[in-house]
Motif scaffolding. Sequence first.
Motif, PDB file in Angstrom:
ATOM      1  N   ALA A 456       4.354   2.317   2.454  1.00  0.00           N
ATOM      2  CA  ALA A 456       3.838   1.077   2.758  1.00  0.00           C
ATOM      3  C   ALA A 456       4.260   0.160   1.581  1.00  0.00           C
ATOM      4  O   ALA A 456       3.339  -0.855   1.755  1.00  0.00           O
ATOM      5  N   ALA A 457       4.603   0.710   0.346  1.00  0.00           N
ATOM      6  CA  ALA A 457       4.393  -0.166  -0.885  1.00  0.00           C
ATOM      7  C   ALA A 457       5.390  -1.146  -0.997  1.00  0.00           C
ATOM      8  O   ALA A 457       6.234  -2.450  -1.313  1.00  0.00           O
ATOM      9  N   PHE A 458       6.712  -0.980   0.465  1.00  0.00           N
ATOM     10  CA  PHE A 458       8.024  -1.895   0.257  1.00  0.00           C
ATOM     11  C   PHE A 458       7.541  -3.017   1.135  1.00  0.00           C
ATOM     12  O   PHE A 458       6.823  -2.201   2.768  1.00  0.00           O
ATOM     13  N   GLY A 459       8.017  -3.998   1.052  1.00  0.00           N
ATOM     14  CA  GLY A 459       8.557  -4.797   2.267  1.00  0.00           C
ATOM     15  C   GLY A 459       9.958  -5.499   2.496  1.00  0.00           C
ATOM     16  O   GLY A 459      10.109  -5.388   1.974  1.00  0.00           O
ATOM     17  N   MET A 460      10.462  -5.147   3.926  1.00  0.00           N
ATOM     18  CA  MET A 460      11.650  -5.612   3.950  1.00  0.00           C
ATOM     19  C   MET A 460      12.145  -6.176   4.828  1.00  0.00           C
ATOM     20  O   MET A 460      11.544  -6.310   5.731  1.00  0.00           O
ATOM     21  N   VAL A 461      13.406  -7.653   4.298  1.00  0.00           N
ATOM     22  CA  VAL A 461      13.685  -8.472   5.555  1.00  0.00           C
ATOM     23  C   VAL A 461      15.021  -7.529   5.288  1.00  0.00           C
ATOM     24  O   VAL A 461      15.622  -8.249   4.423  1.00  0.00           O
TER      25      VAL A 461
END
Length: 620
Positions: A456-461
Motif C-alpha cells: 500500500a506504500a507503493f504506487g506503480m505505473v
Amino acid sequence: MANPYVSTGSVATVAASISGGDDLLDGGPGGPGAPGGKTLSALEVARRLMAYLKPHRIALIVSFVFSAVTIILQLTVPVLTGRAIDCIVGAGQVDFSALLETVILLAVVVALAAGTQWVQGYCVNRLSYRTVRDLRVEASEKLGRMPLSFIDAHPHGDLMSRVVNDVDQVGDGLLQGLTNLFTGVVTIVGTLVFMLTLSVPMAFVVVLVTPLSILAASAIARFSNASFAAQQRIQGQLGGHIEEYVGAQKLVDAFAYGSRAQERFERMNGELYTAGERAQFLSSLSNPGTRFINNIIYAVVGVIGCACVITGWPAPLTVGGVQTFLSYANQYTKPFNEVTSVITQIQTAWASARRVFALIDAAEEEPDAPDAIELSDPAGDVLVDHVDFSYEPGHPILRDVCVHARPGMRFALVGPTGCGKTTLINLLLRFYDVDSGSIALDGHDIRHLTRKSLRAAFGMVLQDSWLFEGTVAENIAYGRPDATRADIERAAERAHADGFIRALPQGFDTVIGEDGGTFSQGQRQLICIARVMLTDPAILLLDEATSSIDTRTEAQVQSAFDELMAGRTSFVVAHRLSTIVSADCILYMRAGEILERGTHEELLAAGGAYAELYNSQFAE
C-alpha cells in the motif's frame, strides 16, 4: 494479463506446464501439486468432496429421508399391482370391490411417491449447487493467495478452466452421483427385503447373478479413468491457448501468425477429440454391458417364476406374485443401470476434482510473520543493503546491490535489458524475497512488515497499462474505491486525462471494454497514471510510464509527475534518458551490479558507461 514484474520461471518449467508432461499442479516433480506430489485416489477425492457436503448436512439428511420414503412407496407399487392382477385372474372371477380399493390405494401411493421424489430432487440440487459454490469460492480465493510467480508460471487459461469448467464438471457429477447413490442404496436394500419376503430361493437367484454386472462396470471404469484425466488436462491446455490467442489478436495479425496458431489449435483440438472419443467409447461400454447381464437376470427370474406357478417348486407363487417379483428384479438391477449410464459424468467429475484439488493443495505464498508490523504513514526511507538474488540457484541476477533512498529522493534505474532493474522492483514489493542482505522501509525489514501495508506504500505505473471492464471512474478508483467523484476528476485532471474523458459519450461513466476496449495505448496509460495519482502513495515506481504518450502530452504528464513526486521517494525505470535527467541519483546497472551512480551531470562528467549511453541517444 501477465504481471511484467514477475518471472515466468525457467523455460523447462513453463514448457512442462504447457505440454502437460510434468504439470506442477498435478504433482509433477518439484511442483506444488497434491500432497506428497501424488495423484489423489478415488477414495481420497470422495472423502474430500464429502467434507464440502458436511456444512449442508441438513439438506443431505432430508434428501436421504425423502429418497427412502420415495423408494418404499415405489416398491409398494408392484405389490399393489400384483394384488390387482390376482383380483382378475379369470372370467367371472373378478373381485371388483377389492380391485377398486387396490386401484385407489395405488393412485395415492403413486401421487405420494411423485411428491416425495420432487422434494428429494430439490434437496439434491440445492446441496449440489451450494457445494459447487463453496468449492469455486475456495479455488478462487486460493488463486488470490498464490505467489505471482506461480500465476505467471502456469497457463492462465488452464487455471481459469480449473476454477470454471472443472468445478462445473464436479457439480454435474456430484448431482448425478448423489441422486443415484441415494436412490440406488435404498432401492437395492428395499427390493432385496421385499423379494426375501416373497421367495427366498428367487431372491437368491437375483443376488447370485448381480456381481457380474458390478465386475463388468468396474473393469471398464479402470480402463477409462486415464482417458478422462487426459481429456480434462488437454481441455485446460486448449483453454490456455485460446485465452492467449484472443488476448494477443493484434500481435497475431501483425505477424501473420494466424495460420500457425490455427494449426496449433487444430492439433490440440485433435488430441482432445482423440482422448474424449476414447474415454466416451470405453465408458459407453458400461451401460450396455450391465444391461445385458441384468436382462439375463430378468429372463431367469421369469422362467423360474413360471415354474413356481406351474409346479410350486422351488416355492409356490401366484401369477400376480410372479409379476411382482419381475418388477422387483427389474428395480433391483435398475440402480446398476443408472450408475453405469452416468459413469461418463462421474468419471469426468472425478478427473476434474483432482485438478481442482491440485490447485487448492498447491503451496501458497509464505504468510506474513506472526510478529509482522502493520506499516502506517510511511515516510518512504528505503534501504537496500548488500542484496543478492537469483530466480534459480546458480544463476545470480543481483549481486551486492546497495541503495539508500531517503524520503523525497528520485532514483532512476538505467541499463541494458536484463541487468536487474525489474528484479530490484520485484524485491521492493516482496514479490520475491532476497537470498542474502536485506531491504528496509522506514527502518523496518520488509520481511517483518505485512505485505498489504508494504504494497500500500507503493504506487506503480507500468509500461503495459491494465484496465478492467467497468466505467472510467471505477478504473481510476481501483486503488481507492471509497474515493469521491471530485477526487477522481481531480486525479484525472492532474494526469491530463480529463480532456479526452469528458469528450466521451458518458464522460467518466463511460464503460471501458475488456483490456481497454477501443482506447488508444496512450489514453489507457493516462488513466493508469490518474489511478496512481488518486492513491497518493509514499513511494512511486514508474516503469517507462510515459512511453506510450506523445511528446507534448509527455511534457504535461512529466510536469504532473514532478508535482506528485515532490516529497516522495521515487524509483524510475527508464530507457529514454531525457526523462530522468533531473533525478537526484541515477543508478547504471549491468549484469546485476551497480556500475555507476550519481547525478546526470556527475555521470556525464565521469565519461563512463552512462555518458556513452546518453551520448548515443543524442548523437545527432
